[in-house]
Write a protein that holds these residues in place. Structure first.
Motif, PDB file in Angstrom:
ATOM      1  N   ASP A 138       0.807  -1.217   0.000  1.00  0.00           N
ATOM      2  CA  ASP A 138       0.000   0.000   0.000  1.00  0.00           C
ATOM      3  C   ASP A 138       0.846   1.275   0.000  1.00  0.00           C
ATOM      4  OD1 ASP A 138      -2.344   1.373  -0.145  1.00  0.00           O
ATOM      5  OD2 ASP A 138      -2.975   0.952   1.906  1.00  0.00           O
TER       6      ASP A 138
ATOM      7  N   GLN B  94      -0.282   4.789   1.267  1.00  0.00           N
ATOM      8  CA  GLN B  94      -0.519   5.015   2.694  1.00  0.00           C
ATOM      9  C   GLN B  94       0.768   5.162   3.502  1.00  0.00           C
ATOM     10  OE1 GLN B  94      -3.631   5.598   3.782  1.00  0.00           O
ATOM     11  NE2 GLN B  94      -4.129   5.393   1.620  1.00  0.00           N
TER      12      GLN B  94
ATOM     13  N   PRO C 293       3.414   3.588   8.014  1.00  0.00           N
ATOM     14  CA  PRO C 293       2.043   3.947   7.632  1.00  0.00           C
ATOM     15  C   PRO C 293       1.319   4.764   8.704  1.00  0.00           C
ATOM     16  CG  PRO C 293       2.093   1.698   8.390  1.00  0.00           C
ATOM     17  CD  PRO C 293       3.517   2.187   8.418  1.00  0.00           C
TER      18      PRO C 293
END
Length: 118
Positions: A21, A24, A47
């Motif tokens: 991800d 993020q 994150p």
């Protein structure tokens, strides 16, 4: 303020693609006690933003700096240089009055009286 050069930001964005991800993730920059000159740099992906973090954005990279590290990093420029044997990040910290030969640890005026172990 900490400055991430455009070249460093391009490399960070490239490295972010190898994370889960990437949208993020923040680039967390800080210092911690240790190293032969007293303090050592830390840089990695995180994150999670904490209430005590300063958030910056440069060249499309979201950056976090914890408030304890900020005085040691104020005015620091982080760059990335390609080299024959790979490449790497360089840190130009105007607060550092001494650094270890490897460049991974440093000392500021507030740590000037502490011994070096190098």
């Amino acid at each position: 303020m900490i400055t991430l050069t455009e070249q460093a930001a391009l490399k960070v964005k490239e490295m972010l693609q190898d994370t889960d991800d990437p949208e993020q993730q923040y680039l967390r920059i800080g210092v911690q006690l240790g190293g032969c000159s007293g303090l050592s740099y830390s840089m990695g992906f995180d994150p999670d933003k904490k209430d005590t973090d300063l958030e910056l954005q440069q060249h499309g990279v979201k950056i976090l700096v914890d408030k304890e590290s900020l005085p040691h990093l104020k005015g620091t420029v982080i760059d990335y240089k390609e080299a024959l044997m790979g490449g790497g990040f360089s840190i130009d910290n105007p607060n550092a009055i001494a650094a270890c030969g490897c460049g991974a640890s440093f000392r500021t005026a507030t740590e000037a009286g502490k011994p070096e172990d190098c």
